[in-house]
Design an enzyme around this catalytic site. Structure first.
Site, PDB file in Angstrom:
ATOM      1  N   GLU A 135       0.822  -1.210   0.000  1.00 28.22           N
ATOM      2  CA  GLU A 135       0.000   0.000   0.000  1.00 28.22           C
ATOM      3  C   GLU A 135       0.853   1.256   0.000  1.00 28.22           C
ATOM      4  OE1 GLU A 135      -3.464  -0.546   2.318  1.00 28.22           O
ATOM      5  OE2 GLU A 135      -4.065   1.548   2.252  1.00 28.22           O
ATOM      6  N   GLU A 150       2.096   1.640  -3.509  1.00 27.41           N
ATOM      7  CA  GLU A 150       0.998   2.125  -4.357  1.00 27.41           C
ATOM      8  C   GLU A 150       0.808   3.637  -4.166  1.00 27.41           C
ATOM      9  OE1 GLU A 150      -2.849   0.370  -3.570  1.00 27.41           O
ATOM     10  OE2 GLU A 150      -3.819   1.652  -5.059  1.00 27.41           O
ATOM     11  N   CYS A 181      -8.103  -1.492   4.436  1.00 29.62           N
ATOM     12  CA  CYS A 181      -7.970  -2.578   5.404  1.00 29.62           C
ATOM     13  C   CYS A 181      -9.283  -2.934   6.076  1.00 29.62           C
ATOM     14  CB  CYS A 181      -6.979  -2.192   6.505  1.00 29.62           C
ATOM     15  SG  CYS A 181      -5.363  -1.825   5.865  1.00 29.62           S
ATOM     16  N   SER A 197      -7.399   2.114  -2.330  1.00 30.28           N
ATOM     17  CA  SER A 197      -6.200   1.341  -2.624  1.00 30.28           C
ATOM     18  C   SER A 197      -6.623  -0.015  -3.180  1.00 30.28           C
ATOM     19  CB  SER A 197      -5.396   1.158  -1.344  1.00 30.28           C
ATOM     20  OG  SER A 197      -4.497   0.092  -1.490  1.00 30.28           O
ATOM     21  N   LYS A 234     -15.308  -8.820   8.967  1.00 30.09           N
ATOM     22  CA  LYS A 234     -14.305  -9.677   8.327  1.00 30.09           C
ATOM     23  C   LYS A 234     -14.916 -10.998   7.881  1.00 30.09           C
ATOM     24  CE  LYS A 234     -10.358  -7.362   8.294  1.00 30.09           C
ATOM     25  NZ  LYS A 234      -9.685  -7.031   7.030  1.00 30.09           N
ATOM     26  N   GLU A 247     -15.991 -10.215   4.494  1.00 26.86           N
ATOM     27  CA  GLU A 247     -14.830 -10.156   3.596  1.00 26.86           C
ATOM     28  C   GLU A 247     -14.349 -11.555   3.224  1.00 26.86           C
ATOM     29  OE1 GLU A 247     -11.535  -7.653   4.931  1.00 26.86           O
ATOM     30  OE2 GLU A 247     -10.146  -8.826   3.738  1.00 26.86           O
ATOM     31  N   GLU A 256     -14.512 -13.116  -4.846  1.00 28.00           N
ATOM     32  CA  GLU A 256     -13.223 -12.883  -5.512  1.00 28.00           C
ATOM     33  C   GLU A 256     -12.019 -13.268  -4.652  1.00 28.00           C
ATOM     34  OE1 GLU A 256     -15.408 -10.596  -4.539  1.00 28.00           O
ATOM     35  OE2 GLU A 256     -14.479  -8.760  -3.780  1.00 28.00           O
ATOM     36  N   CYS A 258      -9.596  -0.967  15.263  1.00 31.73           N
ATOM     37  CA  CYS A 258      -9.933  -2.381  15.460  1.00 31.73           C
ATOM     38  C   CYS A 258      -9.943  -2.814  16.925  1.00 31.73           C
ATOM     39  CB  CYS A 258      -8.953  -3.265  14.719  1.00 31.73           C
ATOM     40  SG  CYS A 258      -8.676  -2.749  13.025  1.00 31.73           S
TER      41      CYS A 258
END
Lengths: 114, 444
Positions: B181, B184, B204, B224, B263, B266, B271, B409
């Site tokens: 990241e 990037e 994230c 990102s 999560k 996620e 994908e 978190c």
């Protein structure tokens, strides 16, 4: 005219809560209670920064020997470096427009905050 | 080689799990004061799953949940003020409603705990654990440690004792994320384009990602392209990890252990299969891990301090701070500073970006580059403010970090509850209410 009967249940409870709290405790004790709640998250955050400063031999990701091994230009699994081809295949992703279902909900008359 | 300064201790033998009784799929189970539906979905569209929902028979109609919901997904469904998540498409799965419900009326709709136990007992499955940074700062609370105590060493030992074959660490995943990241970001700063514009948003936080996709899809190019640390670690586990340990990836079962409910969403994204397999087989959170440790009869306090398996486990201070608001930013800046300036960053503390609540902005002066403008938002309501700015073309920043949960978190929806929220005493409940009021006023 607004009166208690027209207040939402939520609003009424909240008003009662605030009034009772201040009556029973007085201002200073209420302040202490606030500090306690704020502390809960703060304590965990403090502990994180303490660990960062004291527990780790390395504090920058680029200094981690196992990161250097991963990106090693000769033998590394990601030898092209960050954002190389292999990285793009495994570590990067695409995102999808998910607004259609929200639009459908709103058309059905469901109210959301956004 | 070790990432943190802890001494080695003797090998740990896993406990025998064969005698444990198990709960059937579809039943409710209380874990660390939160109800969970035993439900391990696979190959389904996560957009149709209620990861959090209200048990209407327990809801007292106080409306506290609504105040913690940025999207309005949780709302009153009748005149008594009984609340429900009206549709999973509107819910970002952050779980702040659940964490703040004084009645304990909100439950989680997905729990892989039983499936994980089953895999741990199966000698033919290589079970890999991947705990997030924030887990180790709260897990101890379930075993009587004071709030915030770091129990990383004992957590690793507990995972070995539960029978996990490899202890790979999502802190190592966080270090990889910084490299990707950060690189990037530097690339975007050097060559900004329509496809890759500035500011760059962090990627994230899974609740934030769904939020951006759902309510700000026009800003997707700003996100990102990096997967989250767990997305990276899981994809590397079944490729690089398989290669390093000579384990066939098909035999691996990867367990993501998170301070988070989102999560789970996620992990189910279709994908997330770049390794050629499902990258993440199961996602559990801190409360569920504590439940598993207790159920297996492990005496947590007496465990030794241990290290993860180094190749995908050794980590840095930059990785551990991913668990708090401003941490991803600070970790990325520790890299970006050195790359952009060509100089060593002598003091890695970048305290200006550390965020307790709300929005924080900072100008970071970097030699040979100039000023890097950054912003950090904690909470999705604050995220919306920064998104509106970007949408209007008025955002002055290079890099924006967003975390859905206040403080980051460590205060995630999957963490052990703040005991004061559930105080049975009405007086305490009132105080909690006043606290919230007061906190709001202070921000304004």
């Amino acid at each position: 005219m607004k009166n208690i009967a027209q207040m939402t249940r939520r609003g009424f409870l909240k008003a009662c809560g605030i009034a009772a709290g201040y009556m029973v405790l007085g201002f200073n004790m209420t302040k202490d209670a606030i500090a306690a709640t704020m502390e809960f998250i703060g304590l965990r955050q403090k502990s994180v920064y303490k660990a960062d400063a004291t527990l780790f031999k390395y504090r920058k990701s680029q200094d981690n020997p196992m990161i250097k091994k991963l990106y090693d230009k000769k033998h590394g699994f990601l030898h092209e470096g960050p954002c190389g081809h292999m990285s793009h295949r495994l570590l990067h992703t695409n995102y999808y427009d998910r607004s259609a279902r929200i639009k459908a909900l709103k058309e059905k008359g469901i109210k959301l905050s956004l | 080689m070790s990432g943190s300064k802890v001494k080695k201790s003797p090998k740990i033998r896993p406990v025998d799990l064969s005698g444990l009784k198990f709960d059937k799929e579809g039943t409710m189970k209380k874990m660390e004061d939160v109800d969970y539906l035993i439900n391990a979905p696979r190959g389904v569209d996560p957009d149709n799953i209620y990861f959090v929902q209200v048990d209407t028979s327990k809801c007292e109609g106080c409306g506290e949940c609504e105040e913690h919901c940025a999207t309005g997904a949780i709302q009153a469904i009748n005149d008594d003020g009984i609340h429900q998540v009206v549709n999973p498409a509107a819910c970002m799965n952050c779980g702040q409603c659940l964490a703040n419900c004084p009645a304990g009326a909100i439950y989680e709709g997905v729990s892989y705990v039983e499936e994980v136990f089953e895999k741990l007992r199966d000698p033919n499955t290589v079970v890999v654990s991947m705990p997030a940074p924030a887990v180790r700062y709260a897990l101890g609370e379930c075993f009587g440690y004071p709030t915030g105590t770091y129990v990383g060493g004992k957590m690793q030992a507990a995972l070995r004792k539960l029978g996990f074959d490899y202890i790979w660490d999502n802190q190592w995943g966080a270090d990889v994320t910084v490299m990707e990241e950060g690189t990037e970001l530097i690339e975007r700063i050097k060559h900004p384009s329509k496809e890759r514009p500035l500011p760059q948003f962090t990627s994230c936080c899974p609740a934030w990602i769904k939020f951006c996709e759902t309510f700000y899809p026009d800003l997707i190019p700003h996100l990102s392209t990096c997967k989250s640390p767990i997305g990276m670690l899981a994809a590397l586990a079944k490729t690089y990890g398989a290669e390093q340990t000579k384990t066939p990836a098909a035999k691996m079962y990867t367990v993501s252990i998170m301070p988070c409910i989102a999560k789970k969403y996620e992990g189910l994204r279709p994908e997330m299969d770049d390794s050629g397999f499902r990258d993440i087989d199961a996602t559990i959170n801190t409360r569920e891990l504590a439940y598993m440790i207790k159920k297996a009869g492990i005496d947590f306090k007496s465990l030794p301090e241990q290290e993860p398996d180094p190749v995908l486990g050794m980590s840095t201070g930059a990785a551990t701070i991913f668990g708090t608001s401003g941490g991803v930013m600070e970790a990325a800046l520790r890299l970006a500073y050195e790359v952009l300036s060509g100089q060593k960053l002598t003091n890695p503390d970048i305290k200006v970006v550390r965020t307790h609540e709300g929005i924080k902005t900072a100008d970071i002066k970097i030699p040979n580059f100039g000023t890097l403008k950054v912003a950090v938002a904690s909470g999705l309501k604050n995220a919306a403010k920064l998104c509106d700015e970007v949408r209007a073309g008025k955002s002055p920043y290079h890099f924006i970090e967003i975390m859905a949960c206040p403080g980051g978190c460590v205060d995630g929806g999957g963490q052990p509850l703040d005991p004061s929220i559930r105080e049975a005493s009405i007086c305490k409940y009132m105080i909690a209410k006043i606290n919230k009021r007061y906190r709001k006023r202070r921000i304004a």
